[in-house]
Motif scaffolding. Structure first.
Motif, PDB file in Angstrom:
ATOM      1  N   LEU A  18      18.858 -38.683  31.912  1.00  0.00           N
ATOM      2  CA  LEU A  18      18.403 -37.322  31.639  1.00  0.00           C
ATOM      3  C   LEU A  18      16.902 -37.196  31.871  1.00  0.00           C
ATOM      4  O   LEU A  18      16.437 -36.226  32.480  1.00  0.00           O
ATOM      5  CB  LEU A  18      18.762 -36.924  30.204  1.00  0.00           C
ATOM      6  CG  LEU A  18      18.395 -35.510  29.788  1.00  0.00           C
ATOM      7  CD1 LEU A  18      19.142 -34.493  30.650  1.00  0.00           C
ATOM      8  CD2 LEU A  18      18.718 -35.286  28.328  1.00  0.00           C
ATOM      9  N   ALA A  19      16.140 -38.196  31.441  1.00  0.00           N
ATOM     10  CA  ALA A  19      14.682 -38.163  31.619  1.00  0.00           C
ATOM     11  C   ALA A  19      14.318 -38.197  33.098  1.00  0.00           C
ATOM     12  O   ALA A  19      13.422 -37.478  33.549  1.00  0.00           O
ATOM     13  CB  ALA A  19      14.031 -39.325  30.878  1.00  0.00           C
ATOM     14  N   CYS A  20      15.023 -39.003  33.878  1.00  0.00           N
ATOM     15  CA  CYS A  20      14.745 -39.083  35.325  1.00  0.00           C
ATOM     16  C   CYS A  20      15.077 -37.768  36.013  1.00  0.00           C
ATOM     17  O   CYS A  20      14.320 -37.289  36.853  1.00  0.00           O
ATOM     18  CB  CYS A  20      15.549 -40.222  35.946  1.00  0.00           C
ATOM     19  SG  CYS A  20      14.956 -41.849  35.461  1.00  0.00           S
ATOM     20  N   SER A  21      16.210 -37.193  35.660  1.00  0.00           N
ATOM     21  CA  SER A  21      16.585 -35.920  36.299  1.00  0.00           C
ATOM     22  C   SER A  21      15.633 -34.807  35.889  1.00  0.00           C
ATOM     23  O   SER A  21      15.299 -33.935  36.681  1.00  0.00           O
ATOM     24  CB  SER A  21      18.026 -35.552  35.974  1.00  0.00           C
ATOM     25  OG  SER A  21      18.169 -35.311  34.595  1.00  0.00           O
ATOM     26  N   GLN A  44       9.644 -29.971  40.997  1.00  0.00           N
ATOM     27  CA  GLN A  44       9.991 -28.886  41.908  1.00  0.00           C
ATOM     28  C   GLN A  44       9.803 -27.558  41.194  1.00  0.00           C
ATOM     29  O   GLN A  44      10.527 -27.242  40.268  1.00  0.00           O
ATOM     30  CB  GLN A  44      11.437 -28.996  42.366  1.00  0.00           C
ATOM     31  CG  GLN A  44      11.737 -30.239  43.140  1.00  0.00           C
ATOM     32  CD  GLN A  44      13.221 -30.319  43.456  1.00  0.00           C
ATOM     33  OE1 GLN A  44      14.019 -29.518  42.988  1.00  0.00           O
ATOM     34  NE2 GLN A  44      13.596 -31.297  44.249  1.00  0.00           N
ATOM     35  N   LYS A  45       8.810 -26.808  41.643  1.00  0.00           N
ATOM     36  CA  LYS A  45       8.606 -25.495  41.042  1.00  0.00           C
ATOM     37  C   LYS A  45       9.551 -24.503  41.707  1.00  0.00           C
ATOM     38  O   LYS A  45       9.576 -24.401  42.928  1.00  0.00           O
ATOM     39  CB  LYS A  45       7.171 -25.031  41.239  1.00  0.00           C
ATOM     40  CG  LYS A  45       6.189 -25.760  40.374  1.00  0.00           C
ATOM     41  CD  LYS A  45       4.839 -25.113  40.470  1.00  0.00           C
ATOM     42  CE  LYS A  45       3.896 -25.775  39.511  1.00  0.00           C
ATOM     43  NZ  LYS A  45       2.564 -25.193  39.571  1.00  0.00           N
ATOM     44  N   PRO A  46      10.328 -23.791  40.908  1.00  0.00           N
ATOM     45  CA  PRO A  46      11.213 -22.787  41.518  1.00  0.00           C
ATOM     46  C   PRO A  46      10.389 -21.642  42.109  1.00  0.00           C
ATOM     47  O   PRO A  46       9.357 -21.258  41.560  1.00  0.00           O
ATOM     48  CB  PRO A  46      12.073 -22.308  40.355  1.00  0.00           C
ATOM     49  CG  PRO A  46      11.319 -22.683  39.122  1.00  0.00           C
ATOM     50  CD  PRO A  46      10.449 -23.852  39.473  1.00  0.00           C
ATOM     51  N   LYS A  47      10.857 -21.160  43.253  1.00  0.00           N
ATOM     52  CA  LYS A  47      10.176 -20.028  43.878  1.00  0.00           C
ATOM     53  C   LYS A  47      10.493 -18.767  43.086  1.00  0.00           C
ATOM     54  O   LYS A  47      11.607 -18.603  42.611  1.00  0.00           O
ATOM     55  CB  LYS A  47      10.676 -19.850  45.316  1.00  0.00           C
ATOM     56  CG  LYS A  47      10.236 -20.936  46.257  1.00  0.00           C
ATOM     57  CD  LYS A  47      10.915 -20.761  47.587  1.00  0.00           C
ATOM     58  CE  LYS A  47       9.994 -20.057  48.524  1.00  0.00           C
ATOM     59  NZ  LYS A  47      10.550 -19.942  49.879  1.00  0.00           N
ATOM     60  N   PRO A  48       9.523 -17.883  42.963  1.00  0.00           N
ATOM     61  CA  PRO A  48       9.823 -16.609  42.292  1.00  0.00           C
ATOM     62  C   PRO A  48      10.812 -15.792  43.135  1.00  0.00           C
ATOM     63  O   PRO A  48      10.787 -15.858  44.357  1.00  0.00           O
ATOM     64  CB  PRO A  48       8.469 -15.910  42.194  1.00  0.00           C
ATOM     65  CG  PRO A  48       7.531 -16.674  43.055  1.00  0.00           C
ATOM     66  CD  PRO A  48       8.148 -17.990  43.387  1.00  0.00           C
ATOM     67  N   LEU A  49      11.666 -15.070  42.458  1.00  0.00           N
ATOM     68  CA  LEU A  49      12.643 -14.225  43.140  1.00  0.00           C
ATOM     69  C   LEU A  49      11.937 -13.002  43.715  1.00  0.00           C
ATOM     70  O   LEU A  49      11.217 -12.297  43.003  1.00  0.00           O
ATOM     71  CB  LEU A  49      13.731 -13.782  42.163  1.00  0.00           C
ATOM     72  CG  LEU A  49      14.824 -12.893  42.739  1.00  0.00           C
ATOM     73  CD1 LEU A  49      15.690 -13.684  43.723  1.00  0.00           C
ATOM     74  CD2 LEU A  49      15.681 -12.324  41.628  1.00  0.00           C
ATOM     75  N   LYS A  50      12.153 -12.748  44.985  1.00  0.00           N
ATOM     76  CA  LYS A  50      11.597 -11.544  45.603  1.00  0.00           C
ATOM     77  C   LYS A  50      12.488 -10.365  45.234  1.00  0.00           C
ATOM     78  O   LYS A  50      13.709 -10.474  45.214  1.00  0.00           O
ATOM     79  CB  LYS A  50      11.525 -11.705  47.114  1.00  0.00           C
ATOM     80  CG  LYS A  50      10.444 -12.664  47.561  1.00  0.00           C
ATOM     81  CD  LYS A  50      10.380 -12.716  49.078  1.00  0.00           C
ATOM     82  CE  LYS A  50       9.199 -13.497  49.568  1.00  0.00           C
ATOM     83  NZ  LYS A  50       9.194 -14.900  49.252  1.00  0.00           N
ATOM     84  N   VAL A  51      11.853  -9.235  44.939  1.00  0.00           N
ATOM     85  CA  VAL A  51      12.572  -8.022  44.569  1.00  0.00           C
ATOM     86  C   VAL A  51      12.098  -6.897  45.471  1.00  0.00           C
ATOM     87  O   VAL A  51      10.898  -6.675  45.626  1.00  0.00           O
ATOM     88  CB  VAL A  51      12.314  -7.647  43.088  1.00  0.00           C
ATOM     89  CG1 VAL A  51      13.005  -6.344  42.734  1.00  0.00           C
ATOM     90  CG2 VAL A  51      12.759  -8.768  42.165  1.00  0.00           C
TER      91      VAL A  51
END
Length: 160
Positions: free
Chosen positions: A13-16, A23-30
């Protein structure tokens, strides 16, 4: 030596988590599609068949159809409408009428997805039969005054 399963699970769990945290999630474009009756969309889905009838338009709008010639549906593009209208994945059904019409969100959504190649949201708001100069006025604008001859200035029974 036998390692307890809780230690193995904790390390996994710690490794995952650390891999996910990097990895930063990209903001959702609207994208907001707002307008009057043309934004509502009164193009019937049956008109899509006519696009394929002529070589020029068939080639120009080939992206609107899948390999079987049916209208494309995109799971990565979500359409949300106001006033409890139907919402969901992009397909030609979010227009006026009874689910067999669509508006500019369909082709725009397909070509935006082709360019962006990532999920996004389309918020569609449309209200036919309304005046941009009245209903959609900025709250900071002056009070709206109808121009001479406007129907709001004519009292019933006084028309000439």
């Amino acid at each position: 030596m036998k390692i307890p399963s809780t230690i193995v699970a904790t390390i996994a769990l710690a490794c995952s988590f650390s891999a996910f945290a990097e990895q930063k999630p990209k903001p959702l474009k609207v994208f907001v599609f707002a307008g009057q009756s043309n934004m509502t969309g009164m193009a019937r889905t049956r008109t899509l068949e006519h696009i394929k009838m002529f070589p020029e338009t068939a080639k120009e709008y080939a992206d609107l159809f899948d390999k079987d010639g049916k209208p494309v549906t995109l799971d990565e593009v979500y359409v949300s409408q106001w006033m409890d209208k139907e919402s969901g994945r992009l397909e030609p059904k979010y227009g006026g009428g009874k689910g067999d019409c669509f508006g500019p969100e369909y082709a725009c959504g397909i070509y935006l997805h082709k360019e962006l190649n990532e999920p996004f949201l389309i918020i569609k708001t449309s209200l036919g039969g309304s005046s941009l100069s009245y209903r959609y006025r900025s709250p900071s604008s002056d009070k709206w005054t109808p121009p001479p001859g406007h129907p709001d200035l004519i009292k019933p029974g006084t028309e000439t």
